[in-house]
Motif scaffolding. Structure first.
Motif, PDB file in Angstrom:
ATOM      1  N   GLU A 116       0.850  -1.188   0.000  1.00  0.00           N
ATOM      2  CA  GLU A 116       0.000   0.000   0.000  1.00  0.00           C
ATOM      3  C   GLU A 116       0.886   1.239   0.000  1.00  0.00           C
ATOM      4  OE1 GLU A 116      -3.915   1.915   2.244  1.00  0.00           O
ATOM      5  OE2 GLU A 116      -2.628   0.516   3.347  1.00  0.00           O
ATOM      6  N   LEU A 117       0.548   2.185  -0.851  1.00  0.00           N
ATOM      7  CA  LEU A 117       1.199   3.492  -0.909  1.00  0.00           C
ATOM      8  C   LEU A 117       0.115   4.541  -0.828  1.00  0.00           C
ATOM      9  CD1 LEU A 117       3.592   2.829  -3.941  1.00  0.00           C
ATOM     10  CD2 LEU A 117       4.276   2.887  -1.522  1.00  0.00           C
ATOM     11  N   TYR A 118       0.300   5.549   0.020  1.00  0.00           N
ATOM     12  CA  TYR A 118      -0.738   6.575   0.131  1.00  0.00           C
ATOM     13  C   TYR A 118      -0.147   7.907   0.589  1.00  0.00           C
ATOM     14  CZ  TYR A 118      -0.676   5.627   5.190  1.00  0.00           C
ATOM     15  OH  TYR A 118      -0.299   5.468   6.499  1.00  0.00           O
ATOM     16  N   SER A 122       3.297   7.626   2.955  1.00  0.00           N
ATOM     17  CA  SER A 122       3.639   6.377   3.622  1.00  0.00           C
ATOM     18  C   SER A 122       3.456   5.207   2.676  1.00  0.00           C
ATOM     19  CB  SER A 122       2.766   6.178   4.863  1.00  0.00           C
ATOM     20  OG  SER A 122       3.131   5.017   5.572  1.00  0.00           O
ATOM     21  N   GLY A 123       4.213   4.177   2.911  1.00  0.00           N
ATOM     22  CA  GLY A 123       4.079   2.947   2.138  1.00  0.00           C
ATOM     23  C   GLY A 123       4.585   1.766   2.927  1.00  0.00           C
ATOM     24  N   HIS A 124       3.959   0.642   2.734  1.00  0.00           N
ATOM     25  CA  HIS A 124       4.430  -0.559   3.410  1.00  0.00           C
ATOM     26  C   HIS A 124       4.205  -1.773   2.525  1.00  0.00           C
ATOM     27  CE1 HIS A 124       0.228  -1.580   4.536  1.00  0.00           C
ATOM     28  NE2 HIS A 124       0.110  -0.284   4.719  1.00  0.00           N
ATOM     29  N   MET A 165       7.158  -4.260   6.240  1.00  0.00           N
ATOM     30  CA  MET A 165       8.183  -3.212   6.304  1.00  0.00           C
ATOM     31  C   MET A 165       7.677  -1.993   5.549  1.00  0.00           C
ATOM     32  SD  MET A 165      10.834  -5.052   3.680  1.00  0.00           S
ATOM     33  CE  MET A 165      10.438  -6.642   4.403  1.00  0.00           C
ATOM     34  N   GLY A 166       8.174  -0.846   5.940  1.00  0.00           N
ATOM     35  CA  GLY A 166       7.706   0.346   5.247  1.00  0.00           C
ATOM     36  C   GLY A 166       8.459   1.583   5.660  1.00  0.00           C
ATOM     37  N   ALA A 167       8.032   2.707   5.112  1.00  0.00           N
ATOM     38  CA  ALA A 167       8.648   4.004   5.393  1.00  0.00           C
ATOM     39  C   ALA A 167       7.558   5.067   5.388  1.00  0.00           C
ATOM     40  CB  ALA A 167       9.720   4.337   4.359  1.00  0.00           C
ATOM     41  N   GLU A 168       7.829   6.143   6.124  1.00  0.00           N
ATOM     42  CA  GLU A 168       6.833   7.219   6.209  1.00  0.00           C
ATOM     43  C   GLU A 168       7.530   8.566   6.369  1.00  0.00           C
ATOM     44  OE1 GLU A 168       3.049   6.593   8.353  1.00  0.00           O
ATOM     45  OE2 GLU A 168       3.688   8.245   9.651  1.00  0.00           O
ATOM     46  N   VAL A 196       9.499  14.491  10.206  1.00  0.00           N
ATOM     47  CA  VAL A 196      10.033  13.240  10.696  1.00  0.00           C
ATOM     48  C   VAL A 196      10.029  12.231   9.562  1.00  0.00           C
ATOM     49  CG1 VAL A 196       7.762  12.588  11.584  1.00  0.00           C
ATOM     50  CG2 VAL A 196       9.789  11.396  12.403  1.00  0.00           C
ATOM     51  N   ASN A 197      11.150  11.557   9.412  1.00  0.00           N
ATOM     52  CA  ASN A 197      11.286  10.461   8.447  1.00  0.00           C
ATOM     53  C   ASN A 197      11.413   9.160   9.237  1.00  0.00           C
ATOM     54  OD1 ASN A 197      11.679  11.844   5.668  1.00  0.00           O
ATOM     55  ND2 ASN A 197      13.105  12.946   7.010  1.00  0.00           N
ATOM     56  N   GLU A 198      10.610   8.181   8.870  1.00  0.00           N
ATOM     57  CA  GLU A 198      10.567   6.951   9.638  1.00  0.00           C
ATOM     58  C   GLU A 198      10.670   5.729   8.727  1.00  0.00           C
ATOM     59  OE1 GLU A 198       7.768   7.456  13.341  1.00  0.00           O
ATOM     60  OE2 GLU A 198       6.751   8.288  11.598  1.00  0.00           O
TER      61      GLU A 198
END
Length: 958
Positions: A444-446, A527-529, A547-550, A583-585
């Motif tokens: 999912e990417l949003y 965000s995407g995971h 796993m993902g990043a935001e 913030v980068n996560e």
């Protein structure tokens, strides 16, 4: 500090688990519904994890409230429904939302009562823009009620999965996905003994298109409620006051220690209040003999001695007298209106790819009507002998005392109560794509963009200079005019202040103004995971991974009225505030089956999650979680989680300016308050004599509140231990029990003014502490300024047991659904001194933090008929903490509030044409508020202050 108070946590957890078992008070955990032996495994995503799981089994404790339960009540606001749950505190409900400037109409969620900033509110697992400037708190008024499928509340180890704001947990609103057909719902309610009314009208329409590959839906809602003042309810209209008890015999022994006799130091009397101010205006004169004589104005401006009734040896307090009744300015419920419109669309590009978009607009308006402008004690109005409005009786009195001016105390109701209008508009847009890659991979990417604007109008804001010019009236050429010639040229209108309704309308227009402020809050999220529920197979089963990043940016700006910000008006001098952070996560989660199909181990799964965040404000922060999920057999399951997280200060905590405010407090160095040896020594060290009888605390004390740029991040540790039991021999029955513990070191907290005063002089290490530095006194030792800013206090801790029990069964030709949800709060402590970690305040068992809380619901459906019974229970609670009672065991005649039950009843019928009609009664037995409270504070808003309430609802679907 955790090494000081955590050495026996595991033993304590076992004790609490045994306590819960012996009490046999446990409730249903909707997430624990097991798959039947014949059902095919289904992998779905549950709150608390991004990995698809079999069935609806959550790895962490989750309480689920269905959308039907939220709608089938007389409440206009879903936040009001959720705030009665045992795990949530009513810190910001509609009943108490007018406590601060700019908060009227807000309904925020606060898990465990540890602060709304530590409760993360999500919509479909995605962040939502805040509704309160400088914070991350989400107003539940912004959630579309027509589309809520369920609300999931998770309280264990949520920070690593969703972000560090989830220190105490997550509240996730799950919305319906594909909406078809037309639904309309209308509700109208009215209170029995007061003018409170509410209404709600919602409509929703959804349809498929492109051969069912797409779905479009739109909904709208109009709702609101009429405000209610304390004087409009029989139970709350009487004014009460705590006064010194004449029968109290406490004394100091030869060593200066207090000896307590068991008789209450203070008693609560009816028809009592403050005699040192009046809506008519009053003043005191000191006779040659030294006596203090009080006088008050008649409606015609003449003066007479004030009836002080019974006084109690305390400045400003009396009963059965001419007193200032502050209940007249206490609103039990604010006037509130809301409109929202929501739309969503999704389209299946391919069988494995779905794109979606959502948009919403919410407009809400909350009004708070407060006290008028007032002048008392050191701000009293100086009136000279040549004032044009002086009655001959006052001139004669002044001459008899040999004075040329008096100091008038006045609560200026005739100048207009201060009215605050808060209008919030929230816009939010979501767009994304989701799909599957092969058999087990999904993604999912949003993106999310949200904005909240607050427009605030403060009406009847008195301009100090204009008012001073207006009341300084003299006679010139047989005409009453303002003394200041320049003011006269600018249109100054003179007025009398002697007597009720003395201020004339023209003068009121001259010295009053409307102040306009605004705030803007923005949120941007990308965000995407990527998930795989069957990465590879181990002997015990498949390994799942996510796993993902935001990326997230939060912005907040508050622009106060430029004129009011100068301090020229009666409204608090609020200052400009602006701040932002990025913030980068990156995050990852894994689920590993360890063992399966062994004696006492049907399966044993290890879960872990980690989140790394890089903040523009504090730098890097790591949150992580581990957990075990152990099915002993098909009936019994155990689960445990352990997590650590860092929470960065939010914008307001970090960048908030020090704004002017006012506090009503009790001076702890007053002669009646110095009960402990520590306090006596510290008050003397401040230069305050033992016989000090303060006058300032009969009034309000100026203060400063705001952020603190020196804040550091707070660190939290939490864990849960739980059991789930679903017996095969009783289908439909389920019991769960979860012990939970939360510890927060270097907790970011704004200490109340009263606590600042108390902690200054109760510190065993003396007066050289962080709290005494926040207090200013004048040469007479009277309080003049208290600074209450956010600080890193030493620690906050809380622990308890959540329990749920449910049994659904067929009987009497229909279907029964029963559920009991409860919490036992074993401890909630605040450690305030970094250098004295052994000193703490225990709040468990006090008002707002009752030991036991529970909700029982029983519903029954028989063909087209339905009925439900809900009872909410709050255990008896003390008004004083254990540490306070150790110093003074008999402070008052009202020491606690008793056990509290409120019952709601609802009955409904569904016609064959799709129309559903329901009638309900909230607070069926008209349970009164405990003690003399109005239910409008942060701790007492959990008590129902509307009284018996009737409502009717009509729904139609096709």
């Amino acid at each position: 500090m955790s090494h000081i108070y955590s050495t026996s946590r595991l033993c304590r957890a076992v004790q609490l688990a045994l306590l819960g078992s012996s009490a046999m008070i446990m409730t249903v955990q909707a997430d624990a519904l097991a798959l039947s032996e014949t059902a095919a495994p289904e992998r779905i995503q549950v709150t608390g994890s991004r990995i698809l799981r079999e069935g609806a089994v959550a790895p962490s404790p989750v309480t689920v409230i269905s959308g039907r339960e939220l709608i089938e009540t007389g409440a206009m606001n879903i936040g009001e429904v959720l705030n009665v749950l045992p795990s949530l505190a009513a810190t910001y409900s509609l009943a108490n939302s007018g406590r601060f400037i700019g908060t009227a109409g807000l309904s925020l969620l606060d898990l465990r009562g540890m602060g709304s900033s530590r409760t993360l509110v999500l919509v479909d697992g995605k962040r939502h823009v805040s509704s309160s400037a400088g914070s991350a708190a989400v107003d539940t008024n912004a959630i579309p009620t027509a589309w809520i499928e369920s609300v999931e509340i998770i309280t264990g180890g949520a920070s690593a999965v969703y972000g560090a704001d989830a220190v105490t947990g997550v509240v996730n609103f799950k919305l319906k996905r594909n909406i078809e057909g037309f639904d309309v719902h209308a509700l109208l309610g009215t209170a029995e003994d007061n003018p409170y009314r509410n209404h709600k009208l919602t409509g929703s329409f959804g349809t498929n298109f492109a051969q069912d590959r797409g779905n479009f839906a739109i909904s709208a809602e109009v709702s609101g409620q009429r405000g209610m003042n304390a004087t409009q309810r029989r139970q709350t209209r009487t004014s009460y006051m705590a006064v010194r008890n004449p029968a109290d015999g406490d004394y100091r022994d030869a060593d200066g220690n207090w000896v307590h006799d068991g008789i209450p130091d203070s008693i609560t009397v009816a028809n009592a209040g403050w005699y040192d101010s009046s809506t008519a205006g009053n003043f005191y004169l000191v006779s040659e003999a030294g006596s203090v004589d009080w006088f008050i104005f008649n409606p015609d401006g003449s003066v007479r001695p004030q009836d002080l009734g019974t006084t109690y040896g305390q400045w400003g307090r009396c009963s059965e007298c001419e007193f200032l009744d502050l209940r007249r300015y206490n609103d039990l419920q604010p006037a509130f209106n809301r409109f929202n419109v929501n739309s969503k669309v999704n389209f299946e590009l391919t069988p494995d790819t779905l794109i979606y978009a959502e948009a919403k607009f919410v407009r809400s308006k909350g009004d708070s009507e407060g006290q008028p402008s007032f002048f008392e004690y050191d701000s009293a109005l100086m009136v000279g002998r040549d004032n044009a409005y002086l009655d001959p009786s006052l001139v004669q009195l002044m001459d008899s005392y040999g004075i040329n001016e008096i100091e008038v105390h006045r609560f200026q109701e005739d100048a207009g109560r201060r009215l605050e209008n808060n209008t919030r508009t929230t816009s939010r847009f979501v767009a994304g794509i989701e799909g599957s890659l092969g058999l087990d991979w999904s993604y999912e990417l949003y993106g999310v963009f949200g904005e909240t604007k607050l427009e605030q109008i403060n009406r009847n804001n008195l301009i100090r200079t204009n008012f001073a010019q207006s009341i300084d009236a003299i006679v010139v050429n047989d005409e009453i005019v303002c003394r200041d010639e320049l003011a006269r040229a600018n249109g100054c209108v003179p007025t009398s202040i002697f007597g009720d309704n003395a201020i004339n309308a023209a003068a009121r227009n001259w010295f009053n103004t409307n102040s306009y402020s605004n705030s803007t809050i923005r949120q941007t999220v990308f965000s995407g995971h990527l998930n795989n529920s069957g990465l590879f197979e181990l002997p015990a089963g498949y390994v799942g991974v996510s796993m993902g990043a935001e990326y997230r940016k939060e912005e907040s700006e508050s622009v106060p009225d430029s004129f009011a910000a100068t301090g020229a008006t009666f409204l608090n001098s609020l200052q400009y505030e602006k701040g932002s952070f990025e913030v980068n996560e990156v995050f990852a989660e894994v689920s590993i089956p360890l063992l399966a199909d062994l004696p006492l181990i049907q399966d044993l799964v290890f879960d872990a999650a980690v989140r790394y965040a890089d903040y523009s404000t504090i730098g890097s922060a790591v949150s992580w979680k581990t957990g075990l999920d152990w099915h002993l057999n098909s009936q019994l399951r155990a689960r445990a989680t352990y997590s650590e997280a860092l929470r960065a200060p939010n914008i307001g905590e970090l960048y908030g300016p020090q704004n002017q405010t006012f506090f009503r407090v009790t001076d702890p160095c007053g002669v009646d308050q110095v009960q402990s040896e520590t306090r006596r020594i510290n008050c003397l060290a401040l230069g305050i004599p033992a016989d000090f009888d303060p006058q300032a605390t009969a009034s309000t004390i100026e203060g400063l509140s705001g952020g603190n740029p020196s804040l550091t991040e707070e660190k939290s540790t939490s864990y849960t231990l739980g059991l789930v039991y679903q017996p095969d021999w009783l289908p439909g029955f389920s019991v769960t029990m979860d012990y939970w513990s939360i510890e927060i070191d270097d907790a970011i907290s704004s200490v109340s003014a009263q606590n600042i005063l108390n902690k200054c002089v109760d510190a065993e290490t003396g007066i050289n502490n962080q709290f005494c530095a926040l207090i200013e006194r004048n040469n007479q030792n009277e309080l003049v300024l208290i600074t209450s800013i956010t600080q890193n206090v030493a620690a906050l801790t809380a622990e308890g047991v959540d329990f749920e029990l449910g049994y659904d069964f067929d009987a009497l030709g229909g279907r029964f659904n029963t559920k009991l949800i409860g919490t036992y709060l074993d401890s909630r402590k605040t450690f305030s001194f970094q250098d004295s970690p052994q000193e703490f305040d225990q709040y468990a068992g006090t008002v707002g933090d009752a030991r036991w809380q529970a909700n029982l619901s029983i519903s029954y459906r028989y063909h087209a008929w339905s009925a439900s019974w809900k009872t909410r229970f709050i255990d008896s609670a003390s008004l004083y903490r254990q540490q306070e009672l150790a110093i003074n065991p008999d402070p008052s005649d009202i020491m606690s509030y008793g056990s509290y039950f409120v019952t709601d009843l609802r009955m409904g019928y569904e016609f064959a044409n799709g129309v559903q009609l329901a009638f309900g009664v909230d607070n069926l037995f008209d349970r009164s508020l405990p003690g003399v409270t109005t239910g409008t504070t942060a701790t007492t808003a959990s008590y129902h202050n509307i009284g018996r309430f009737y409502y009717t609802s009509v729904s139609y679907s096709f």
